[in-house]
Design a protein around this motif. Sequence first.
Motif, PDB file in Angstrom:
ATOM      1  N   GLY A   1      -7.997  -3.936   2.415  1.00  0.00           N
ATOM      2  CA  GLY A   1      -8.695  -3.553   1.125  1.00  0.00           C
ATOM      3  C   GLY A   1      -8.687  -2.501   1.077  1.00  0.00           C
ATOM      4  O   GLY A   1      -8.912  -1.540  -0.289  1.00  0.00           O
ATOM      5  N   GLU A   2      -9.308  -1.617   1.931  1.00  0.00           N
ATOM      6  CA  GLU A   2      -9.898  -0.582   1.409  1.00  0.00           C
ATOM      7  C   GLU A   2      -8.641   0.267   1.412  1.00  0.00           C
ATOM      8  O   GLU A   2      -8.200   1.366   0.699  1.00  0.00           O
ATOM      9  CB  GLU A   2     -10.950  -0.176   2.569  1.00  0.00           C
ATOM     10  CG  GLU A   2     -12.099  -0.362   2.880  1.00  0.00           C
ATOM     11  CD  GLU A   2     -12.772   0.324   4.645  1.00  0.00           C
ATOM     12  OE1 GLU A   2     -14.120  -0.699   4.323  1.00  0.00           O
ATOM     13  OE2 GLU A   2     -12.068  -0.184   5.265  1.00  0.00           O
ATOM     14  N   GLN A   3      -7.347   0.321   2.132  1.00  0.00           N
ATOM     15  CA  GLN A   3      -6.349   0.440   2.384  1.00  0.00           C
ATOM     16  C   GLN A   3      -5.538   0.602   0.379  1.00  0.00           C
ATOM     17  O   GLN A   3      -4.803   1.514   0.702  1.00  0.00           O
ATOM     18  CB  GLN A   3      -5.229   0.237   3.130  1.00  0.00           C
ATOM     19  CG  GLN A   3      -4.794   0.663   4.997  1.00  0.00           C
ATOM     20  CD  GLN A   3      -3.957   0.058   5.736  1.00  0.00           C
ATOM     21  OE1 GLN A   3      -3.121   0.053   5.374  1.00  0.00           O
ATOM     22  NE2 GLN A   3      -5.036  -0.537   6.603  1.00  0.00           N
TER      23      GLN A   3
ATOM     24  N   PHE B   1       0.854  -1.044  -0.170  1.00  0.00           N
ATOM     25  CA  PHE B   1      -0.162  -0.116   0.179  1.00  0.00           C
ATOM     26  C   PHE B   1       0.970   1.333  -0.337  1.00  0.00           C
ATOM     27  O   PHE B   1       1.039   2.289  -0.444  1.00  0.00           O
ATOM     28  CB  PHE B   1      -0.701   0.323   1.110  1.00  0.00           C
ATOM     29  CG  PHE B   1      -1.745  -1.106   1.714  1.00  0.00           C
ATOM     30  CD1 PHE B   1      -2.390  -2.267   0.604  1.00  0.00           C
ATOM     31  CD2 PHE B   1      -1.687  -1.072   3.065  1.00  0.00           C
ATOM     32  CE1 PHE B   1      -2.827  -3.480   0.783  1.00  0.00           C
ATOM     33  CE2 PHE B   1      -2.644  -3.326   3.437  1.00  0.00           C
ATOM     34  CZ  PHE B   1      -3.084  -3.913   1.718  1.00  0.00           C
ATOM     35  N   ARG B   2       1.958   1.138   0.956  1.00  0.00           N
ATOM     36  CA  ARG B   2       2.678   2.646   0.887  1.00  0.00           C
ATOM     37  C   ARG B   2       1.800   3.453   1.097  1.00  0.00           C
ATOM     38  O   ARG B   2       2.029   4.736   0.334  1.00  0.00           O
ATOM     39  CB  ARG B   2       3.401   2.527  -0.484  1.00  0.00           C
ATOM     40  CG  ARG B   2       4.377   1.285  -0.335  1.00  0.00           C
ATOM     41  CD  ARG B   2       5.256   1.680  -1.617  1.00  0.00           C
ATOM     42  NE  ARG B   2       6.335   0.317  -1.835  1.00  0.00           N
ATOM     43  CZ  ARG B   2       6.899   0.130  -2.572  1.00  0.00           C
ATOM     44  NH1 ARG B   2       7.779   1.148  -3.272  1.00  0.00           N
ATOM     45  NH2 ARG B   2       7.578  -0.988  -2.398  1.00  0.00           N
TER      46      ARG B   2
ATOM     47  N   GLY C   1      -1.284  -8.919  -3.132  1.00  0.00           N
ATOM     48  CA  GLY C   1      -0.557 -10.239  -2.593  1.00  0.00           C
ATOM     49  C   GLY C   1      -1.227 -10.127  -0.868  1.00  0.00           C
ATOM     50  O   GLY C   1      -1.039 -11.233  -0.299  1.00  0.00           O
ATOM     51  N   ASN C   2      -1.635  -8.935  -0.182  1.00  0.00           N
ATOM     52  CA  ASN C   2      -0.964  -8.835   1.138  1.00  0.00           C
ATOM     53  C   ASN C   2      -3.014  -8.974   1.983  1.00  0.00           C
ATOM     54  O   ASN C   2      -3.304  -8.816   2.361  1.00  0.00           O
ATOM     55  CB  ASN C   2      -1.340  -7.506   2.090  1.00  0.00           C
ATOM     56  CG  ASN C   2       0.473  -6.939   2.256  1.00  0.00           C
ATOM     57  OD1 ASN C   2       1.178  -8.427   1.631  1.00  0.00           O
ATOM     58  ND2 ASN C   2       1.062  -6.092   2.193  1.00  0.00           N
ATOM     59  N   LEU C   3      -3.697  -9.618   0.403  1.00  0.00           N
ATOM     60  CA  LEU C   3      -5.241  -9.287   0.961  1.00  0.00           C
ATOM     61  C   LEU C   3      -5.658 -11.145   0.919  1.00  0.00           C
ATOM     62  O   LEU C   3      -5.399 -12.065  -0.356  1.00  0.00           O
ATOM     63  CB  LEU C   3      -6.283  -8.574  -0.336  1.00  0.00           C
ATOM     64  CG  LEU C   3      -5.338  -7.388  -0.098  1.00  0.00           C
ATOM     65  CD1 LEU C   3      -6.018  -6.346  -1.536  1.00  0.00           C
ATOM     66  CD2 LEU C   3      -5.743  -6.381   1.236  1.00  0.00           C
ATOM     67  N   ASP C   4      -7.016 -11.388   1.962  1.00  0.00           N
ATOM     68  CA  ASP C   4      -7.387 -12.398   1.283  1.00  0.00           C
ATOM     69  C   ASP C   4      -8.576 -12.775  -0.292  1.00  0.00           C
ATOM     70  O   ASP C   4      -8.557 -11.606  -0.505  1.00  0.00           O
ATOM     71  CB  ASP C   4      -9.121 -12.900   2.192  1.00  0.00           C
ATOM     72  CG  ASP C   4      -8.452 -12.762   3.786  1.00  0.00           C
ATOM     73  OD1 ASP C   4      -6.730 -12.463   4.254  1.00  0.00           O
ATOM     74  OD2 ASP C   4      -9.368 -12.181   4.526  1.00  0.00           O
TER      75      ASP C   4
ATOM     76  N   LEU D   1      -9.102  -6.120  -7.585  1.00  0.00           N
ATOM     77  CA  LEU D   1      -9.492  -7.101  -9.006  1.00  0.00           C
ATOM     78  C   LEU D   1     -10.550  -6.320 -10.245  1.00  0.00           C
ATOM     79  O   LEU D   1     -10.050  -6.003 -10.896  1.00  0.00           O
ATOM     80  CB  LEU D   1      -9.433  -8.488  -9.209  1.00  0.00           C
ATOM     81  CG  LEU D   1      -9.871  -8.718 -10.923  1.00  0.00           C
ATOM     82  CD1 LEU D   1      -8.375  -8.390 -11.655  1.00  0.00           C
ATOM     83  CD2 LEU D   1      -9.136 -10.504 -10.769  1.00  0.00           C
ATOM     84  N   ARG D   2     -12.001  -6.187  -8.924  1.00  0.00           N
ATOM     85  CA  ARG D   2     -12.883  -5.774  -9.909  1.00  0.00           C
ATOM     86  C   ARG D   2     -12.425  -4.127  -9.866  1.00  0.00           C
ATOM     87  O   ARG D   2     -12.814  -3.621 -11.231  1.00  0.00           O
ATOM     88  CB  ARG D   2     -14.027  -6.468  -8.627  1.00  0.00           C
ATOM     89  CG  ARG D   2     -15.548  -6.091  -9.648  1.00  0.00           C
ATOM     90  CD  ARG D   2     -16.725  -6.108  -8.827  1.00  0.00           C
ATOM     91  NE  ARG D   2     -16.272  -7.835  -8.731  1.00  0.00           N
ATOM     92  CZ  ARG D   2     -16.783  -8.298  -7.770  1.00  0.00           C
ATOM     93  NH1 ARG D   2     -16.657  -7.239  -6.643  1.00  0.00           N
ATOM     94  NH2 ARG D   2     -16.392  -9.905  -7.226  1.00  0.00           N
TER      95      ARG D   2
END
Lengths: 228, 285
Positions: A141-143, A88-89, A166-169, A177-178
Amino acid sequence: MIRFEHVSKEYSRTGFALKNASFHLRKGEFMFVTGPSGAGKTTLVKMVTMEERPTSGVVRVSGYSSESIKRREIPLLRRRLGVVFQDFRLLRNRTARENVAFVLEVTGADTEQIKPRVLRTLAAVGLSDKADRLPSELSGGEQQRVAIARALVNDPFVLLADEPTGNLDHRIALDVLRVFKDINLRGMAVVFVTHDRSLLEHHPGARIIELDEGRIVGDSAAEEDPAA
Amino acid sequence: MSYTSREAFFAFRRSPLLTALSILTIAFALYTLSVFGLVWLNIERVLADVEERVEVVAYLEDGAEPGDTSVLVREVAAYPEVDSIAYVSKDAALERARTDLSEYSELYSDLEENPLPASIEIALKPGYRRSADVEDVARRVARFPFVEEIKYGEEWVEKLDFLQNLSLFLGVVVGGIFAGIAFVSIGATINMVMISRSEEIEIMKMVGAATGFIARPFVIEGFTKGVLGAVLALALLTATFETLQQRVLTLEFYAPIQLVLGVVLGGCLGAIASLLSLRRHLRSW
Ligand SMILES: Nc1ncnc2c1ncn2[C@@H]1O[C@H](COP(=O)(O)OP(=O)(O)OP(=O)(O)O)[C@@H](O)[C@H]1O
Ligand SMILES: [Mg+2]
């Protein structure tokens, strides 16, 4: 747009990270770049942002060439790219809105326009109601959506994402992706780097480039467009 | 608040000690330089005064023929360094001694024989009044056979010359050492800020902020430190000057424009120190 012509990158200590890679990303295209760890995916992204220069071959991005770009032109090139990372950074002490506005502040955007542009971009990633939250008050996901908004706000011609999920469920990864697919539908090119092959089947129309040990071992569009 | 103005004073809050050290060392550098500069300035003034009066006096042997004397006068008057030349006869010398030293006039009144020699007083042109030129003229005049003795303010001039050079040398060396420390501490501050701001700077690079834009707050901060250091130095200098003025004598101080230039110099010193240590970070962008 983006064109790689027989691009190789050799690191003196570790050898070739990219070997004779050629491809051409067309306007508005959605392209996955996939391959195992160490295949050279991140190296490919760094070549586009001109963080790294090829050992041989040429990278052409939006009218700039890796052979002739001047140091002071690199910031101008980067303003035409949107980049998203796995981690995210985001700046921890700034809200979502401030993180997005930061890009405009530091690239000399018109002060008047900053606020409306930021709000519009946050709306595009579906985060209007969380604009005033700090990153620590947002889910992963929000980040990542904030990071996507930050990449989008300067109106780039391409969005480069290096393992954005890579860091998400898996479920959240599909949401993210959507978001990329939506943005692509509005005409922006996307380079989506992932080692997670299961994501590819969720966007069947996309082009897929496969890397292994620095070589392009598969390009779903190669037959139509033999590069350079 | 804009990015630049917000960031410029980040280090002031983040590390007041390092910031204070930078300002102090700049202040000492400029203070040292300016104090020695002041010494130089005042010696220069004294030298200018002394020079006005520099002359070479050649005392002649009693037996010198009037013909010899006029040859001497003519030849010496032709030296390019010589402005004017005056012959003082034995009688004239005695007369002058009587009026100049009236307290001792008795001493001169009942002399059987005039003990004072005739002399030639040689005034030098401006630009030839420094010790090397004076010595040179004196040496040449001394070669005339009937010249008994040569006098000129040699020690004075040499001593002042030496002091002036010494003050310049000390000012540059000691001031330079402090300036060096100032550069190092400004560099350390920048490294510290670079580390604690690395995330932000990475993002700026990534999104295409211009290098100059990223550098700007650091340069402004360096300039501000330099100006603050210079103002501190100026306060110290003024205090020193006032003290000396009361204790010693009337001294000359810098002109207002020189003080303003000094403050600007301090600012530039700080900005340059910032730029130099930024260059290392800039190169990797
Ligand atoms: N700065 C560097 N110096 C030396 N070698 C490097 C450097 N960056 C990458 N490499 C090497 O180049 C190769 C490709 O690295 P790269 O980061 O592009 O892989 P990747 O496909 O992104 O892998 P991952 O899926 O693990 O992120 C690796 O062998 C890596 O060790
Ligand atoms: Mg990678």
